[in-house]
Design a protein around this motif. Structure first.
Motif, short mmCIF file in Angstrom:
data_model
loop_
_atom_site.label_atom_id
_atom_site.label_comp_id
_atom_site.label_asym_id
_atom_site.label_seq_id
_atom_site.Cartn_x
_atom_site.Cartn_y
_atom_site.Cartn_z
N LYS A 3 0.85 -1.19 0.00
CA LYS A 3 0.00 0.00 0.00
C LYS A 3 0.88 1.24 0.00
O LYS A 3 1.87 1.30 0.75
CB LYS A 3 -0.92 -0.01 1.21
CG LYS A 3 -1.93 -1.14 1.15
CD LYS A 3 -2.80 -1.20 2.37
CE LYS A 3 -3.79 -2.35 2.20
NZ LYS A 3 -4.56 -2.60 3.37
N PRO A 4 0.54 2.24 -0.81
CA PRO A 4 1.36 3.45 -0.83
C PRO A 4 1.21 4.25 0.45
O PRO A 4 0.17 4.19 1.12
CB PRO A 4 0.81 4.22 -2.03
CG PRO A 4 -0.60 3.75 -2.16
CD PRO A 4 -0.59 2.31 -1.72
N ALA A 5 2.24 5.00 0.79
CA ALA A 5 2.16 5.90 1.94
C ALA A 5 1.27 7.08 1.59
O ALA A 5 1.13 7.46 0.42
CB ALA A 5 3.55 6.37 2.33
N LEU A 6 0.68 7.66 2.61
CA LEU A 6 -0.23 8.80 2.45
C LEU A 6 0.28 9.98 3.27
O LEU A 6 0.96 9.78 4.27
CB LEU A 6 -1.64 8.42 2.93
CG LEU A 6 -2.24 7.14 2.34
CD1 LEU A 6 -3.55 6.81 3.02
CD2 LEU A 6 -2.41 7.28 0.83
N LYS A 7 -0.09 11.17 2.85
CA LYS A 7 0.30 12.38 3.58
C LYS A 7 -0.90 13.30 3.68
O LYS A 7 -1.60 13.53 2.69
CB LYS A 7 1.44 13.09 2.85
CG LYS A 7 1.87 14.38 3.51
CD LYS A 7 2.96 15.07 2.73
CE LYS A 7 3.32 16.38 3.44
NZ LYS A 7 4.32 17.13 2.70
N ILE A 8 -1.12 13.86 4.85
CA ILE A 8 -2.16 14.87 5.05
C ILE A 8 -1.56 16.22 4.69
O ILE A 8 -0.57 16.64 5.28
CB ILE A 8 -2.68 14.89 6.50
CG1 ILE A 8 -3.05 13.48 6.98
CG2 ILE A 8 -3.85 15.86 6.63
CD1 ILE A 8 -4.04 12.74 6.13
N MET A 9 -2.15 16.88 3.72
CA MET A 9 -1.65 18.18 3.29
C MET A 9 -2.16 19.28 4.22
O MET A 9 -3.27 19.17 4.76
CB MET A 9 -2.07 18.45 1.84
CG MET A 9 -1.42 17.48 0.88
SD MET A 9 -1.93 17.69 -0.83
CE MET A 9 -1.54 19.40 -1.12
N ASP A 10 -1.36 20.31 4.41
CA ASP A 10 -1.76 21.44 5.22
C ASP A 10 -2.82 22.27 4.50
O ASP A 10 -2.80 22.38 3.27
CB ASP A 10 -0.56 22.34 5.52
CG ASP A 10 0.46 21.68 6.44
OD1 ASP A 10 0.05 20.80 7.24
OD2 ASP A 10 1.65 22.02 6.35
N GLY A 11 -3.73 22.85 5.26
CA GLY A 11 -4.70 23.77 4.71
C GLY A 11 -6.12 23.24 4.70
O GLY A 11 -6.37 22.07 4.98
N SER A 12 -7.02 24.15 4.40
CA SER A 12 -8.43 23.84 4.24
C SER A 12 -8.81 24.24 2.81
O SER A 12 -8.46 25.33 2.35
CB SER A 12 -9.27 24.61 5.26
OG SER A 12 -10.62 24.26 5.18
N PHE A 13 -9.53 23.37 2.12
CA PHE A 13 -9.76 23.54 0.70
C PHE A 13 -11.25 23.59 0.36
O PHE A 13 -12.09 23.09 1.10
CB PHE A 13 -9.09 22.39 -0.07
CG PHE A 13 -7.60 22.38 0.14
CD1 PHE A 13 -6.76 23.05 -0.72
CD2 PHE A 13 -7.05 21.72 1.23
CE1 PHE A 13 -5.38 23.06 -0.52
CE2 PHE A 13 -5.68 21.73 1.45
CZ PHE A 13 -4.85 22.39 0.57
N SER A 14 -11.54 24.21 -0.78
CA SER A 14 -12.90 24.31 -1.29
C SER A 14 -12.97 23.72 -2.69
O SER A 14 -12.01 23.80 -3.46
CB SER A 14 -13.37 25.76 -1.36
OG SER A 14 -13.60 26.29 -0.08
N VAL A 15 -14.14 23.18 -3.01
CA VAL A 15 -14.46 22.74 -4.35
C VAL A 15 -15.45 23.76 -4.91
O VAL A 15 -16.51 23.96 -4.33
CB VAL A 15 -15.08 21.33 -4.35
CG1 VAL A 15 -15.41 20.89 -5.77
CG2 VAL A 15 -14.16 20.34 -3.66
N CYS A 16 -15.07 24.41 -6.01
CA CYS A 16 -15.86 25.51 -6.55
C CYS A 16 -16.42 25.16 -7.91
O CYS A 16 -15.79 24.45 -8.71
CB CYS A 16 -14.98 26.76 -6.71
SG CYS A 16 -14.08 27.21 -5.22
#
Length: 126
Positions: A3-16
């Motif tokens: 299984k590939p490693a995962l990373k939580i990215m910094d920030g809060s995002f929107s879908v527009c």
């Protein structure tokens, strides 16, 4: 296959969502992660929430889980496996794929549960 490693990215995002014939707005790609897709029906933008004007139709408060790549195009089922793990916990996703890897957006309020479910399934979060 591991299984590939995962990373939580910094920030809060929107879908527009903008109209299909709208120009790509400057605010959408000011900084950080962004993704822009145009179809015959819409212009869809994922970007940092802080950059989105209030007048824009959007869904906010997303976190991004990045699949650490690059991933080979011959690999199969990576996104399907991750989405299955999250679906089993009733966590909805919004997925983006690039040439090198996949990004899974989950609501900020679901991030802790998502990380727990993925770790329990054997994914390493770095």
């Amino acid at each position: 296959m591991d299984k590939p490693a995962l990373k939580i990215m910094d920030g809060s995002f929107s879908v527009c969502r903008l109209k299909a014939d709208d120009e790509v707005p400057e605010w959408s790609h000011r900084d950080g992660f962004y993704s822009i897709s145009r179809t015959d029906e819409e212009l869809s933008i994922v970007c940092e929430q802080k950059n989105v004007p209030e007048s824009v139709k959007s869904e906010g408060d997303f976190s991004i889980i990045k699949v650490l790549g690059p991933l080979d195009f011959s690999l199969t089922g990576i996104l399907a496996r991750i989405s299955t793990v999250l679906a089993s916990k009733k966590i909805s996703i919004f997925a983006i794929s690039t040439f090198d890897t996949d990004y899974i957006l989950v609501r900020v309020v679901s991030l802790g549960r998502a990380v727990d479910a993925l770790r329990l399934d054997g994914y390493k979060i770095v």
